[in-house]
Write a protein that holds these residues in place. Structure first.
Motif, PDB file in Angstrom:
ATOM      1  N   GLN A  58      -9.894   3.566  -9.794  1.00 16.96           N
ATOM      2  CA  GLN A  58     -10.997   3.636  -8.834  1.00 16.96           C
ATOM      3  C   GLN A  58     -11.193   2.286  -8.144  1.00 16.96           C
ATOM      4  O   GLN A  58     -11.351   2.215  -6.920  1.00 16.96           O
ATOM      5  CB  GLN A  58     -12.287   4.037  -9.561  1.00 16.96           C
ATOM      6  CG  GLN A  58     -12.172   5.242 -10.476  1.00 16.96           C
ATOM      7  CD  GLN A  58     -11.956   6.539  -9.728  1.00 16.96           C
ATOM      8  OE1 GLN A  58     -12.249   6.634  -8.548  1.00 16.96           O
ATOM      9  NE2 GLN A  58     -11.447   7.543 -10.422  1.00 16.96           N
TER      10      GLN A  58
ATOM     11  N   GLU B 252       0.049   3.291  -3.256  1.00 18.59           N
ATOM     12  CA  GLU B 252      -1.067   4.190  -2.987  1.00 18.59           C
ATOM     13  C   GLU B 252      -0.848   5.619  -3.488  1.00 18.59           C
ATOM     14  O   GLU B 252      -1.780   6.222  -4.061  1.00 18.59           O
ATOM     15  CB  GLU B 252      -1.377   4.180  -1.493  1.00 18.59           C
ATOM     16  CG  GLU B 252      -2.732   4.777  -1.125  1.00 18.59           C
ATOM     17  CD  GLU B 252      -2.662   6.285  -0.917  1.00 18.59           C
ATOM     18  OE1 GLU B 252      -3.703   6.939  -1.044  1.00 18.59           O
ATOM     19  OE2 GLU B 252      -1.555   6.793  -0.628  1.00 18.59           O
ATOM     20  N   PRO B 253       0.335   6.227  -3.321  1.00 20.74           N
ATOM     21  CA  PRO B 253       0.495   7.597  -3.851  1.00 20.74           C
ATOM     22  C   PRO B 253       0.288   7.688  -5.364  1.00 20.74           C
ATOM     23  O   PRO B 253      -0.383   8.606  -5.853  1.00 20.74           O
ATOM     24  CB  PRO B 253       1.939   7.948  -3.457  1.00 20.74           C
ATOM     25  CG  PRO B 253       2.237   7.090  -2.281  1.00 20.74           C
ATOM     26  CD  PRO B 253       1.515   5.801  -2.551  1.00 20.74           C
TER      27      PRO B 253
ATOM     28  N   ARG C 131      -5.928   8.517 -10.003  1.00 17.10           N
ATOM     29  CA  ARG C 131      -7.379   8.485  -9.837  1.00 17.10           C
ATOM     30  C   ARG C 131      -8.028   9.820 -10.181  1.00 17.10           C
ATOM     31  O   ARG C 131      -9.195   9.872 -10.570  1.00 17.10           O
ATOM     32  CB  ARG C 131      -7.713   8.092  -8.399  1.00 17.10           C
ATOM     33  CG  ARG C 131      -9.180   7.866  -8.123  1.00 17.10           C
ATOM     34  CD  ARG C 131      -9.360   7.225  -6.758  1.00 17.10           C
ATOM     35  NE  ARG C 131      -8.961   8.109  -5.686  1.00 17.10           N
ATOM     36  CZ  ARG C 131      -9.807   8.895  -5.009  1.00 17.10           C
ATOM     37  NH1 ARG C 131     -11.086   8.913  -5.335  1.00 17.10           N
ATOM     38  NH2 ARG C 131      -9.382   9.655  -4.029  1.00 17.10           N
ATOM     39  N   TYR C 132      -7.288  10.910 -10.033  1.00 18.96           N
ATOM     40  CA  TYR C 132      -7.843  12.228 -10.295  1.00 18.96           C
ATOM     41  C   TYR C 132      -7.626  12.686 -11.741  1.00 18.96           C
ATOM     42  O   TYR C 132      -8.055  13.769 -12.109  1.00 18.96           O
ATOM     43  CB  TYR C 132      -7.222  13.260  -9.349  1.00 18.96           C
ATOM     44  CG  TYR C 132      -7.697  13.097  -7.923  1.00 18.96           C
ATOM     45  CD1 TYR C 132      -8.933  13.589  -7.524  1.00 18.96           C
ATOM     46  CD2 TYR C 132      -6.921  12.428  -6.992  1.00 18.96           C
ATOM     47  CE1 TYR C 132      -9.381  13.426  -6.225  1.00 18.96           C
ATOM     48  CE2 TYR C 132      -7.357  12.256  -5.681  1.00 18.96           C
ATOM     49  CZ  TYR C 132      -8.584  12.760  -5.307  1.00 18.96           C
ATOM     50  OH  TYR C 132      -9.012  12.591  -4.015  1.00 18.96           O
TER      51      TYR C 132
ATOM     52  N   GLU D 230       0.829  -1.207   0.000  1.00 21.94           N
ATOM     53  CA  GLU D 230       0.000   0.000   0.000  1.00 21.94           C
ATOM     54  C   GLU D 230       0.865   1.259   0.000  1.00 21.94           C
ATOM     55  O   GLU D 230       0.596   2.212  -0.740  1.00 21.94           O
ATOM     56  CB  GLU D 230      -0.918   0.007   1.221  1.00 21.94           C
ATOM     57  CG  GLU D 230      -1.823   1.222   1.295  1.00 21.94           C
ATOM     58  CD  GLU D 230      -2.668   1.229   2.550  1.00 21.94           C
ATOM     59  OE1 GLU D 230      -3.747   1.842   2.533  1.00 21.94           O
ATOM     60  OE2 GLU D 230      -2.231   0.643   3.562  1.00 21.94           O
TER      61      GLU D 230
ATOM     62  N   LEU E 148      -8.303   1.385  -5.460  1.00 24.15           N
ATOM     63  CA  LEU E 148      -8.391   2.041  -4.155  1.00 24.15           C
ATOM     64  C   LEU E 148      -9.602   1.565  -3.356  1.00 24.15           C
ATOM     65  O   LEU E 148      -9.508   1.355  -2.139  1.00 24.15           O
ATOM     66  CB  LEU E 148      -8.456   3.553  -4.334  1.00 24.15           C
ATOM     67  CG  LEU E 148      -7.128   4.249  -4.627  1.00 24.15           C
ATOM     68  CD1 LEU E 148      -7.321   5.760  -4.687  1.00 24.15           C
ATOM     69  CD2 LEU E 148      -6.079   3.905  -3.579  1.00 24.15           C
TER      70      LEU E 148
ATOM     71  N   SER F  46      -3.473   7.039  -6.202  1.00 23.31           N
ATOM     72  CA  SER F  46      -4.282   8.203  -5.837  1.00 23.31           C
ATOM     73  C   SER F  46      -4.071   9.349  -6.815  1.00 23.31           C
ATOM     74  O   SER F  46      -5.013  10.076  -7.156  1.00 23.31           O
ATOM     75  CB  SER F  46      -3.928   8.652  -4.416  1.00 23.31           C
ATOM     76  OG  SER F  46      -4.266   7.659  -3.475  1.00 23.31           O
TER      77      SER F  46
END
Length: 280
Positions: free
Chosen positions: A162, A122-123, A129-130, A118, A165, A126
């Motif tokens: 999406q 994760e960074p 994702r945007y 993670e 996460l 994330s």
């Protein structure tokens, strides 16, 4: 006799349980009531639509009436091969979504189960994702051309991050007492993931996939608006050039109906596969 025994007389109405109010917070409604209310909304919606368009309050150039929309829809099926467009759009949604799920679900499980994974992923996930999937279309056209791969990749990019996460959050929220109990019984790290985390998270993962499938439909229309010769989005673009709002509205409604059917199918499969989750 009740006064002699020192007990207050009871009324018949007090012995019955209080009546449940239909609009009370979190109060469930019957399947029949739910169906009636759902149909009633659509009847009201189409009724207001007919009043404003057939009554002359809105110009037909900007909004076609329900009758005109139905006639244009019939022409699409009988003269313009709209069934082929529907089939191509469904294929693109299913193909891109399945590719995203194949990649995202294992990565999400790994992120949720292992904090090191993670911290590593994760960074970046994330960040991605945007990023709007539509922004990648020019690059994807350069990389993959205007064929089917470009459209599948738009849906893939719009869905995969999406799902990763959301699955990671679901797996990471597993009950710690079950994990400790499994370790007490001699389970290995792999056994914890296979026999505790994945079975416990499976119903919520399936529900996540159902929700993201709805987002995939928005991405496919964006992909078909540019450089496409088939599909519902292509039909909408052609109709916009001709100011045919009847066909545009009909295409939008068809997308909603297909999404509604696929959502109901997903719910049915989830209930069959994870019937025990309703008891949690």
């Amino acid at each position: 006799m009740s006064r002699v025994m020192g007990v207050a007389p009871s009324l018949g109405t007090d012995e019955r349980p209080p009546r449940r109010r239909a609009l009370a917070p979190l109060e469930p409604v019957s399947t029949r009531t739910r169906l009636v209310l759902g149909v009633a909304f659509f009847v009201l919606f189409f009724g207001l639509w007919a009043v404003f368009t057939l009554g002359g309050f809105v110009s037909p150039t900007f909004l076609a009436s329900p009758i005109t929309m139905a006639k244009e829809g019939w022409l699409l099926f009988t003269e313009f091969g709209f069934l082929h467009d529907i089939g191509m759009t469904v294929w693109r949604v299913v193909g891109g979504f399945v590719l995203a799920a194949i990649v995202a679900v294992p990565l999400g499980i790994a992120m949720g189960a292992h904090k090191g994974v993670e911290a590593f992923l994760e960074p970046f996930v994330s960040f991605c994702r945007y990023l709007p999937a539509s922004a990648f279309i020019p690059l994807l056209i350069l990389w993959a051309g205007l064929g089917e791969m470009q459209k599948l990749l738009v849906i893939f990019i719009g869905s995969v991050f999406q799902i990763i996460l959301m699955v990671a959050v679901i797996v990471g929220n597993a009950r710690k007492d079950l994990v400790e109990a499994a370790y007490t019984l001699g389970a290995t790290h792999r056994g914890i993931v296979r026999r505790v985390l994945i079975p416990g998270a499976a119903p919520d993962i399936a529900e996540t996939l159902r929700l993201v499938l709805g987002w995939a439909w928005t991405y496919v229309i964006v992909a078909e608006l540019i450089g496409s010769s088939s599909g519902i989005g292509h039909m909408i673009t052609d109709s916009q050039a001709l100011l045919n709002t009847g066909q545009i509205i009909f295409g939008i409604i068809v997308i909603g109906l297909i999404g509604l059917v696929s959502d109901a199918f997903f719910k049915f499969v989830n209930r069959r596969l994870f019937a025990w989750s309703a008891l949690r």
